[in-house]
Design a protein around this motif. Structure first.
Motif, mmCIF file in Angstrom:
data_model
loop_
_atom_site.group_PDB
_atom_site.id
_atom_site.type_symbol
_atom_site.label_atom_id
_atom_site.label_comp_id
_atom_site.label_asym_id
_atom_site.label_seq_id
_atom_site.Cartn_x
_atom_site.Cartn_y
_atom_site.Cartn_z
ATOM 1 N N LEU A 82 0.827 -1.214 0.000
ATOM 2 C CA LEU A 82 0.000 0.000 0.000
ATOM 3 C C LEU A 82 0.857 1.259 0.000
ATOM 4 O O LEU A 82 0.524 2.249 -0.667
ATOM 5 N N MET A 83 1.976 1.238 0.733
ATOM 6 C CA MET A 83 2.867 2.397 0.743
ATOM 7 C C MET A 83 3.478 2.623 -0.640
ATOM 8 O O MET A 83 3.556 3.756 -1.124
ATOM 9 N N LEU A 84 3.902 1.547 -1.291
ATOM 10 C CA LEU A 84 4.460 1.682 -2.638
ATOM 11 C C LEU A 84 3.411 2.212 -3.611
ATOM 12 O O LEU A 84 3.709 3.066 -4.457
ATOM 13 N N ALA A 85 2.174 1.711 -3.475
ATOM 14 C CA ALA A 85 1.097 2.206 -4.328
ATOM 15 C C ALA A 85 0.830 3.683 -4.062
ATOM 16 O O ALA A 85 0.636 4.478 -4.997
ATOM 17 N N ALA A 86 0.830 4.068 -2.780
ATOM 18 C CA ALA A 86 0.590 5.471 -2.421
ATOM 19 C C ALA A 86 1.678 6.382 -2.985
ATOM 20 O O ALA A 86 1.385 7.455 -3.530
ATOM 21 N N THR A 87 2.947 5.954 -2.874
ATOM 22 C CA THR A 87 4.030 6.795 -3.380
ATOM 23 C C THR A 87 3.963 6.921 -4.898
ATOM 24 O O THR A 87 4.263 7.984 -5.454
ATOM 25 N N PHE A 88 3.541 5.857 -5.574
ATOM 26 C CA PHE A 88 3.396 5.936 -7.036
ATOM 27 C C PHE A 88 2.293 6.919 -7.413
ATOM 28 O O PHE A 88 2.465 7.753 -8.313
ATOM 29 N N VAL A 89 1.151 6.831 -6.721
ATOM 30 C CA VAL A 89 0.025 7.720 -7.031
ATOM 31 C C VAL A 89 0.380 9.167 -6.676
ATOM 32 O O VAL A 89 0.051 10.107 -7.420
ATOM 33 N N PHE A 90 1.066 9.373 -5.531
ATOM 34 C CA PHE A 90 1.510 10.722 -5.180
ATOM 35 C C PHE A 90 2.437 11.284 -6.262
ATOM 36 O O PHE A 90 2.365 12.479 -6.600
ATOM 37 N N SER A 91 3.316 10.446 -6.808
ATOM 38 C CA SER A 91 4.234 10.898 -7.854
ATOM 39 C C SER A 91 3.478 11.280 -9.125
ATOM 40 O O SER A 91 3.784 12.289 -9.767
#
Length: 297
Positions: free
Chosen positions: A12-21
């Motif tokens: 979920l953190m990796l997904a969040a950082t991708f979406v934030f980017s």
């Protein structure tokens, strides 16, 4: 915390950082075409609607979500986040995603440095050394005195400092207010404040860019939801180091889509800052576990 939940939290953190980017890339595009105040106003409208919807689905509804023992601090931290977002989006346009995120990666070190005077937390000598090394990394990125330093880089430094203070104030409010309350205040106060500013900068937007604007609003809310879910299923000490992947994803977007240059000094400096930040997070987790053990005795 089970291993399965830890793995889910990391995902979920990796997904969040991708979406934030992706959100940062869209923000850069729109702010390069239109006034940044108007862009952020529309984004905050959707954000406020999102947090209000979440509040209505929780026990106690909006009344409970808005209940706080420190309204002035909640209001100030919400306005501080607005200033940080505006500063960072401006930096995206002027500096690009790569350099801005490389500098912004210093904010966890700023949090560690300021946690003593603001929260009364003890910062050991190892973390102070890591903080010092991290700021050396920032100097490598900025290259002051070498004739290539851009004063605009200070926008990213200012954005990191504001976000660090915002995070510390959020933790301070968390001593008496729930995360849902802080989230509610962030969205609603931000929407009111940005509306008071943004309406004066309204300008026509092309039909195609309205689609980008809608995608910006969706990604902003999705990223926050992923982050909330991440912290619900896994300990912060486990998932927080993976937040640095936002630097990787944002750099990839910057280089492939916007043609940002990947300068050697930025890469080296970012590696130094990231390594120091991860070390600081690990030391914080060790200190927190030691305190829990002492308290259990």
């Amino acid at each position: 915390m089970t291993e399965q939940n830890s793995r889910l939290g990391i995902g979920l953190m990796l997904a969040a950082t991708f979406v934030f980017s992706a959100q940062d890339g869209i923000s850069r595009h729109l702010a390069g075409q239109y006034n940044v105040f108007m862009v952020m106003m529309i984004r905050y409208w959707f954000f406020a609607a999102f947090v209000i919807l979440l509040a209505t689905r929780q026990a106690g509804g909006i009344r409970e979500a808005a209940r706080t023992t420190m309204p002035w601090i909640q209001g100030f931290r919400s306005l501080l986040l607005i200033a940080e977002v505006l500063t960072l989006v401006t930096a995206f346009v002027i500096l690009g995603l790569v350099e801005t995120h490389a500098i912004f990666a210093v904010y966890p070190l700023m949090v560690a440095a300021l946690s003593g005077p603001i929260l009364g937390e003890r910062v050991g000598w190892r973390r102070w050394v890591a903080i010092g090394i991290g700021f050396v990394g920032i100097l490598v990125i900025l290259q002051p005195g070498f004739g290539v330093f851009s004063p605009a880089a200070l926008l990213a430094v200012a954005g990191a400092a504001m976000f660090a203070l915002y995070g510390l104030l959020t933790r301070y409010c968390g001593r008496s207010d729930s995360a849902a309350t802080s989230f509610f205040w962030t969205g609603t106060v931000g929407a009111v404040a940005m509306t008071l500013i943004g309406v004066w900068f309204w300008e026509p937007m092309a039909a195609g860019d309205w689609a980008w604007m809608a995608l910006l609003c969706v990604t902003a809310s999705l990223a926050h939801w992923l982050l909330i879910r991440c912290y619900e299923v896994a300990e912060a000490s486990v998932v927080q180091p993976f937040a640095y992947f936002q630097l990787v994803f944002a750099s990839a977007f910057g280089v492939t889509i916007f043609g940002d240059a990947l300068e050697l000094n930025v890469v080296i400096g970012a590696l130094i800052v990231t390594s120091a930040g991860i070390f600081t997070l690990v030391r914080s987790a060790i200190a927190a576990r030691a305190m829990r053990r002492d308290g259990a005795r």
